[in-house]
Write a protein that holds these residues in place. Structure first.
Motif, mmCIF file in Angstrom:
data_model
loop_
_atom_site.group_PDB
_atom_site.id
_atom_site.type_symbol
_atom_site.label_atom_id
_atom_site.label_comp_id
_atom_site.label_asym_id
_atom_site.label_seq_id
_atom_site.Cartn_x
_atom_site.Cartn_y
_atom_site.Cartn_z
ATOM 1 N N GLN A 1 -4.337 -4.039 -7.638
ATOM 2 C CA GLN A 1 -3.080 -3.492 -7.215
ATOM 3 C C GLN A 1 -2.158 -4.558 -6.663
ATOM 4 O OE1 GLN A 1 -3.648 0.249 -4.722
ATOM 5 N NE2 GLN A 1 -5.827 0.508 -5.993
ATOM 6 N N ARG B 1 1.078 3.688 -9.237
ATOM 7 C CA ARG B 1 0.643 5.160 -9.531
ATOM 8 C C ARG B 1 -0.536 5.128 -10.655
ATOM 9 N NH1 ARG B 1 5.859 9.171 -8.743
ATOM 10 N NH2 ARG B 1 5.940 8.913 -6.672
ATOM 11 N N ALA C 1 -3.745 3.379 -9.603
ATOM 12 C CA ALA C 1 -4.440 4.382 -8.684
ATOM 13 C C ALA C 1 -5.210 5.498 -9.346
ATOM 14 C CB ALA C 1 -3.392 5.305 -7.459
ATOM 15 N N MET C 2 -4.393 5.890 -10.505
ATOM 16 C CA MET C 2 -5.064 7.075 -11.349
ATOM 17 C C MET C 2 -6.405 6.558 -12.061
ATOM 18 S SD MET C 2 -1.479 8.870 -12.813
ATOM 19 C CE MET C 2 -2.690 9.648 -14.304
ATOM 20 N N LYS C 3 -6.136 5.311 -12.302
ATOM 21 C CA LYS C 3 -7.490 4.561 -13.077
ATOM 22 C C LYS C 3 -8.434 4.259 -11.964
ATOM 23 C CE LYS C 3 -5.828 5.286 -17.379
ATOM 24 N NZ LYS C 3 -6.742 5.895 -18.192
ATOM 25 N N ALA C 4 -8.243 4.343 -10.751
ATOM 26 C CA ALA C 4 -9.172 3.887 -9.823
ATOM 27 C C ALA C 4 -9.208 2.457 -9.791
ATOM 28 C CB ALA C 4 -10.628 4.477 -9.676
ATOM 29 N N ALA C 5 -8.211 1.494 -9.980
ATOM 30 C CA ALA C 5 -8.307 0.443 -10.119
ATOM 31 C C ALA C 5 -8.695 -0.584 -8.870
ATOM 32 C CB ALA C 5 -6.964 -0.347 -10.847
ATOM 33 N N SER C 6 -9.046 -1.756 -9.003
ATOM 34 C CA SER C 6 -9.563 -2.584 -7.689
ATOM 35 C C SER C 6 -8.218 -2.751 -6.854
ATOM 36 C CB SER C 6 -10.192 -3.564 -8.039
ATOM 37 O OG SER C 6 -9.506 -4.549 -8.716
ATOM 38 N N GLN C 7 -8.739 -3.195 -5.673
ATOM 39 C CA GLN C 7 -7.480 -3.496 -4.942
ATOM 40 C C GLN C 7 -6.830 -4.634 -5.183
ATOM 41 O OE1 GLN C 7 -8.013 -4.532 -0.484
ATOM 42 N NE2 GLN C 7 -7.292 -2.572 -0.124
ATOM 43 N N ARG D 1 0.756 -1.179 0.017
ATOM 44 C CA ARG D 1 -0.021 0.019 -0.180
ATOM 45 C C ARG D 1 0.849 1.214 -0.243
ATOM 46 N NH1 ARG D 1 -2.707 -3.543 2.998
ATOM 47 N NH2 ARG D 1 -4.956 -4.059 2.342
#
Length: 360
Positions: free
Chosen positions: A210, A198, A201-207, A143
């Motif tokens: 990530q 990053r 995170a910009m694409k609001a991808a799922s956890q 994280r």
């Protein structure tokens, strides 16, 4: 007595005497027979390494994590026993099981080219305990950028040591080359991990997405680390031998083939643990009992990775034969001068295939 009766009596006496001598011989104690065929050929593989199944059995045997707790004295004793057995001077009462176990210890801890004892962390038998601890932390602590950088550095330090330990020892490498490979691989892993993190995170991808970032970083670092750690082989060639084990030349083509296979094997080892574990953990984390032990999630994740590595380390090693080979005519691609020298030296007796240790 008639002639016929005398002949019958004589024949009966001869049969009786022959039977008595046979029984007496059978009852005499016989000395143990030592057959050359009953001895183990310790210089030959235990299984057929030309097949995937044979290689899989071999590497399950050699990469057994329990061998890393053996002391240096035990390892040296195993090496000595094999040397004694090779010359027929092993201690009386030595069993085949002891010889096979000695060979297992030797192959797990000593380099196949140099015969030198390897450092314990760099051995393939340490891949499961070492890999599970590091990979478990890579997947758990993703994280923050600080955690990503730290654990990628730890992982690349471990990988660099493994790569150096399992290189082809016939090819030298300088301290500068080791440093360049180590820094390059670590930098590549960190840039890939931070960059993907990053981007997602910009694409609001799922956890869940990530959680796949560490695998991308590890795979890219392997592609950089292994060739750089073994760059001398790519520049100068790897030692190649004929079917009788006699060194005949060096080949850059052989080095490229061997290193590419090692890269593929390493990524295959890591893939299931780093791709399946996040999916399993995502499902487990929805369970009530898992919510109550959040501080132990890293332990659960590490154990899951360990289970996959127990299977995938020998599987990855078994994908390709460690004693790799190429047709001699392939030297034309990168080693045309070497091929000409080979044909000039051996003429019509030029080997059809060349063999080399691709490393692990």
């Amino acid at each position: 007595m008639s002639d016929m009766g005398e002949r019958r009596l004589s024949s009966t006496r001869e049969l009786t005497r022959g039977y008595t001598e046979t029984m007496a011989t059978a009852q005499k104690p016989t000395a143990p027979v030592t057959s050359v065929q009953s001895r183990i050929n310790i210089d030959a593989p235990r299984w057929d390494l030309t097949t995937f199944t044979g290689r899989l059995k071999h590497f399950f045997w050699v990469t057994d994590p329990r061998t890393i707790v053996c002391s240096n004295k035990q390892l040296d004793n195993a090496k000595e026993l094999l040397e004694q057995y090779r010359t027929g001077q092993e201690p009386p009462g030595t069993t085949k099981q002891q010889i096979w176990y000695a060979k297992k210890l030797y192959m797990s801890a000593f380099h196949p080219d140099s015969g030198e004892r390897q450092n314990v962390i760099g051995r393939m038998s340490c891949q499961v305990p070492g890999g599970m601890l590091i990979t478990g932390c890579l997947l758990q602590f993703y994280r923050t950028n600080t955690a990503v950088v730290f654990w990628q550095w730890v992982n690349q330090s471990f990988n660099a040591l493994v790569n150096y330990t399992n290189r082809n020892a016939q090819s030298g490498i300088t301290e500068r080359q080791i440093a360049v490979a180590y820094v390059s691989a670590t930098t590549c892993a960190v840039i890939t991990a931070i960059g993907l993190k990053r981007y997602l995170a910009m694409k609001a991808a799922s956890q869940l997405m990530q959680r796949f970032v560490p695998f991308a970083a590890v795979a890219s670092a392997n592609i950089v680390n292994i060739p750089l750690m073994r760059q001398s082989e790519l520049l100068d060639g790897i030692a190649c031998f004929d079917e009788n084990g006699q060194k005949v030349t060096e080949s850059r083509y052989a080095a490229a083939k061997g290193i590419s296979q090692v890269v593929c094997s390493r990524i295959t080892m890591a893939a299931p643990g780093m791709l399946l574990t996040p999916i399993i953990m995502k499902r487990l984390e929805t369970l009530s009992w898992m919510k109550r032990i959040q501080s132990l999630h890293v332990v659960v994740q590490t154990l899951l990775v360990g289970c996959t590595l127990l299977v995938m380390v020998p599987t990855g090693c078994a994908l390709f034969n460690q004693k790799c080979s190429i047709p001699v005519e392939r030297l034309r691609l990168l080693d045309s001068k070497k091929l000409e020298e080979l044909k000039e030296k051996y003429g019509e007796h030029t080997p059809k295939r060349l063999y080399f240790n691709k490393g692990l």
